[in-house]
Write a protein that holds these residues in place. Structure first.
Motif, PDB file in Angstrom:
ATOM      1  N   ASN A 455       0.804  -1.234   0.000  1.00  0.00           N
ATOM      2  CA  ASN A 455       0.000   0.000   0.000  1.00  0.00           C
ATOM      3  C   ASN A 455       0.834   1.280   0.000  1.00  0.00           C
ATOM      4  OD1 ASN A 455       0.772   0.162   2.658  1.00  0.00           O
ATOM      5  ND2 ASN A 455      -1.264  -0.203   3.527  1.00  0.00           N
ATOM      6  N   LEU A 456       2.178   1.147  -0.043  1.00  0.00           N
ATOM      7  CA  LEU A 456       3.014   2.356  -0.050  1.00  0.00           C
ATOM      8  C   LEU A 456       2.712   3.221  -1.277  1.00  0.00           C
ATOM      9  CD1 LEU A 456       5.290   4.093   1.091  1.00  0.00           C
ATOM     10  CD2 LEU A 456       6.939   2.665  -0.135  1.00  0.00           C
ATOM     11  N   LYS A 457       2.495   2.558  -2.426  1.00  0.00           N
ATOM     12  CA  LYS A 457       2.259   3.314  -3.664  1.00  0.00           C
ATOM     13  C   LYS A 457       1.010   4.194  -3.514  1.00  0.00           C
ATOM     14  CE  LYS A 457       1.822   2.961  -8.585  1.00  0.00           C
ATOM     15  NZ  LYS A 457       1.516   2.304  -9.776  1.00  0.00           N
ATOM     16  N   ARG A 458      -0.035   3.590  -2.944  1.00  0.00           N
ATOM     17  CA  ARG A 458      -1.284   4.350  -2.766  1.00  0.00           C
ATOM     18  C   ARG A 458      -1.072   5.501  -1.779  1.00  0.00           C
ATOM     19  NH1 ARG A 458      -6.394   5.733  -2.123  1.00  0.00           N
ATOM     20  NH2 ARG A 458      -7.703   4.982  -0.425  1.00  0.00           N
ATOM     21  N   VAL A 459      -0.350   5.234  -0.685  1.00  0.00           N
ATOM     22  CA  VAL A 459      -0.098   6.271   0.317  1.00  0.00           C
ATOM     23  C   VAL A 459       0.608   7.468  -0.329  1.00  0.00           C
ATOM     24  CG1 VAL A 459       1.255   6.843   2.370  1.00  0.00           C
ATOM     25  CG2 VAL A 459      -0.059   4.717   2.306  1.00  0.00           C
ATOM     26  N   VAL A 460       1.697   7.179  -1.057  1.00  0.00           N
ATOM     27  CA  VAL A 460       2.457   8.272  -1.692  1.00  0.00           C
ATOM     28  C   VAL A 460       1.572   8.998  -2.708  1.00  0.00           C
ATOM     29  CG1 VAL A 460       4.443   8.839  -3.151  1.00  0.00           C
ATOM     30  CG2 VAL A 460       4.687   7.163  -1.311  1.00  0.00           C
ATOM     31  N   GLY A 461       0.810   8.217  -3.492  1.00  0.00           N
ATOM     32  CA  GLY A 461      -0.067   8.826  -4.505  1.00  0.00           C
ATOM     33  C   GLY A 461      -1.043   9.811  -3.883  1.00  0.00           C
ATOM     34  N   VAL A 462      -1.693   9.396  -2.782  1.00  0.00           N
ATOM     35  CA  VAL A 462      -2.672  10.277  -2.125  1.00  0.00           C
ATOM     36  C   VAL A 462      -1.983  11.532  -1.576  1.00  0.00           C
ATOM     37  CG1 VAL A 462      -4.211  10.494  -0.129  1.00  0.00           C
ATOM     38  CG2 VAL A 462      -4.310   8.447  -1.564  1.00  0.00           C
TER      39      VAL A 462
END
Length: 702
Positions: A455-462
């Motif tokens: 979920n790191l990708k989603r966290v950074v994206g948000v």
């Protein structure tokens, strides 16, 4: 001259600049020629009810400023100046001030009370003016004295207690002062002005009351009077009484047990239904109790066995009623409080107190707060959603990771979605809560993180999407990125997880720093602070080329600050702040790239240009910049080693300026540190500069 001082004091407040300047010069001349008589004339002016209010007001201000100053060196000069005045003149001044306490003009009484305390702060520790406390108490004990005199006397007693230390009075004097003050709070005998002055005086006298609080009878009496006063019909008096209770919670925590039932009732009624100024103090009472219990938990020796907590456990006992009380306050937000970080209102105070309660009792708070979060987080009213988010964010420090982790795991996705909420306030608090989660529950180095590689990708994206939001939301998002990357520092293999996002993170932070809608420069400095952390925590083996590309970008930005048009001191300050931020980024880049032999050459090649920029920054002459530029030069010296020698002829004069700047001790202290960096870098090549540097260091020591 005593006759004319009235005229000069009035003229010194004239709208006509010339009249004003002349009058100020005359007053200064009088002061320089005969200081004792000058002070005496001022005290006579202040005490004379026939004189105009304006001249008396200024006389009081000048008198007070002749006895006290913020600057320690100046203050010591004023003390010596007062001590040198002839005793008979000092007595006349003091008598004059004591008489003024009975003036019919409230402002004159108030000023006299302050000036009396300033003189007391000089004389009482030196065992002079022993009759002062007696004279003041006399005003309180004589039956026929007017209320105005009693009010001013109580004010004077309060200010005196604030100025001196409790070792300066003997116990008999303390007892007499407390008796007079507590009697002054008596509803049956005194009007509201006297009772307010008495309650404020008690606040300042509490630290003297150690012995009295050890005596049960006296303590019961003081507590009863304060609790009764907290129910007065005048809001100002109630507020002052609650301020006393806050101070008592800190100073006399260990004797509060018998009163806690009453105090809970009082504070809870105030939080639910009183004016905000009173309610805030009532919440502050519980925050103070938390502070005491947290401190006792942290410092208590574990040897004492498992006999329960090292304190009375007031918070734990009050928990079932206290937590719902605090949760209710979270729903009392002000419309635009997210726009202003300085606002302090009941919802902010309630959330802060809730956070302290969580740190005091740990896991026990979670089941009391989560139902509130779950029932409010989806409601259509933004206040409910914001309060639920604030409550959740407030309890993340204190409870164990085991207790929090399943809740945060379940809630993280929800919070990321909430960054698209329709309400700015909700987004602001959500971003704050995310930054708390990353600060407290994301530590791959110690083997635990709420963020999985998936979920790191989603966290950074948000985060990178939300950083484009309103300035106050963007600033909180900077904080979230700061803690997100900090978690990966020294995290072994996990440290590589975020390297792929580095370029995007850096470019978003630079765009954020360039935004012009941030109003004040707070967003910009947050963006640069976060950029520093991003560079500092990056994995140099994987990211050196990206950081190498960042170097010329920041150098260009620093170069551009030299061309800012400076018209006002405001412009100068803005330029200084921006230069400070950019020098800070350069310092971190220099340290990062010079930490490995492979990347050090990048710094060595750019060193001439970098140093030239720093010297130009010094040329702009603003002390805020000196600090950051100095620190960055220290890093550069460390990186370049003996090659730094070629910069010394140009740089030495600024080094001298920094070492001579002992008024601003931070700048001076930093410069001393840089001298150390330079000596290490240059080794024996520093010798030509040693005499000069040693001379300045010896001056600094003096």
């Amino acid at each position: 001259m005593a006759m004319e001082i009235t005229q000069f004091l009035l003229a010194a407040q004239s709208a006509d600049a010339k009249v004003r300047t002349d009058a100020e010069a005359s007053l200064r001349q009088f002061q320089e020629q005969n200081m004792p008589v000058f002070l005496l004339s001022l005290s006579v002016e202040l005490s004379n009810d026939d004189k105009p209010v304006e001249s008396r007001r200024l006389a009081g201000i000048v008198l007070k400023n002749s006895l006290d100053a913020k600057d320690a060196i100046r203050k010591e000069q004023l003390v010596q100046q007062w001590m040198a005045i002839d005793t008979s003149i000092k007595s006349q001044i003091k008598d004059s001030l004591l008489r003024t306490l009975g003036s019919s003009v409230p402002e004159a009484r108030h000023t006299a009370a302050q000036v009396i305390a300033k003189i007391a702060s000089i004389e009482i520790p030196r065992k002079q003016w022993p009759e002062l406390i007696g004279s003041l108490l006399n005003n309180m004990t004589q039956k026929d004295k007017p209320a105005a005199l009693k009010q001013a006397t109580l004010e004077a007693l309060g200010y005196v207690c604030e100025e001196i230390s409790h070792q300066d009075l003997v116990q008999d004097e303390v007892n007499a002062v407390l008796t007079a003050v507590v009697q002054g709070m008596n509803l049956a005998e005194h009007g509201p002005e006297v009772r307010l002055a008495a309650t404020k005086a008690l606040y300042n006298a509490l630290e003297f009351a150690q012995t009295n609080f050890e005596n049960e009878m006296e303590r019961n009496y003081i507590m009863k009077v304060v609790c009764d006063t907290a129910m007065s019909k005048e809001v100002e008096i109630r507020q002052a009484a609650f301020e006393c209770l806050v101070a008592i919670a800190s100073a006399y925590y260990e004797v509060l047990e018998p009163y806690m039932q009453t105090l809970f009732q009082l504070t809870s009624n105030a939080v639910k239904g009183d004016e905000e100024t009173v309610a805030l103090q009532a919440i502050e009472f519980w925050s103070s109790i938390c502070d005491e219990e947290i401190e006792l938990q942290e410092f208590e020796s574990p040897e004492s066995g498992d006999s329960g907590p090292p304190h009375s456990g007031f918070i734990e006992k009050a928990l079932p009623s206290l937590v719902p009380l605090l949760l209710e306050t979270l729903l009392k937000q002000e419309e635009d409080q997210d726009q202003d970080d300085t606002i302090w209102n009941i919802s902010m105070a309630g959330g802060t107190c809730l956070g302290l309660v969580a740190r005091t009792v740990g896991d026990a708070i979670v089941p009391l707060v989560m139902p509130f979060v779950e029932s409010n987080i989806l409601k259509p009213d933004w206040r409910c959603r914001e309060a639920a988010t604030y409550a959740f964010g407030s309890i993340l420090e204190g409870p164990t990771v085991e207790k929090l982790s399943p809740l945060v795991q379940a809630g993280l996705d929800f919070l990321l979605n909430a960054m698209k909420d329709g309400n700015n306030h909700v987004k602001d608090t959500t971003a704050w809560t995310l930054s708390r989660i990353f600060e407290l529950l994301h530590s791959p180095a110690s083997g635990f993180s709420i963020i999985s590689p998936e979920n790191l990708k989603r966290v950074v994206g948000v985060l990178l999407e939300s950083i484009k939001d309103a300035p106050n939301v963007a600033e909180k998002v900077c904080g979230a990125i700061y803690y997100l990357v900090q978690g990966y520092e020294d995290a072994g293999p996990s440290a590589s997880l975020w390297s792929p996002y580095l370029t995007d993170i850096i470019s978003c932070l630079i765009s954020t720093a360039d935004r012009t809608d941030g109003g004040d420069s707070k967003l910009r400095s947050s963006a640069y602070e976060t950029l520093n952390e991003v560079v500092r925590c990056s994995n140099i083996a994987e990211t050196s080329s990206i950081i190498a590309q960042l170097l010329p970008v920041i150098m260009n930005k620093l170069g551009q600050t030299m061309d800012i048009q400076i018209v006002s001191s405001d412009d100068r300050e803005k330029q200084g702040d921006l230069q400070a931020s950019l020098c800070g980024v350069l310092q971190v880049i220099i340290q990062k790239l010079s930490s490995t032999d492979e990347t050090k050459t990048i710094i060595l090649q750019a060193a001439d240009q970098i140093m030239l920029l720093f010297l130009k920054v010094f040329g702009c002459r603003s002390s805020t910049v000196h600090e950051e530029a100095m620190l960055a030069i220290g890093a550069l010296a460390y990186a370049t080693g003996s090659q730094f020698e070629k910069y010394m002829p140009e740089f030495y004069k600024y080094l001298e300026m920094g070492l001579q700047n002992f008024e601003e001790y931070q700048v001076c202290g930093i410069t001393v540190g840089v001298v150390g960096d330079i000596c290490r870098a240059l080794d024996d090549k520093v010798l030509p500069y040693c005499d000069g540097i040693m001379g300045l260091l010896l001056k600094d020591l003096a």
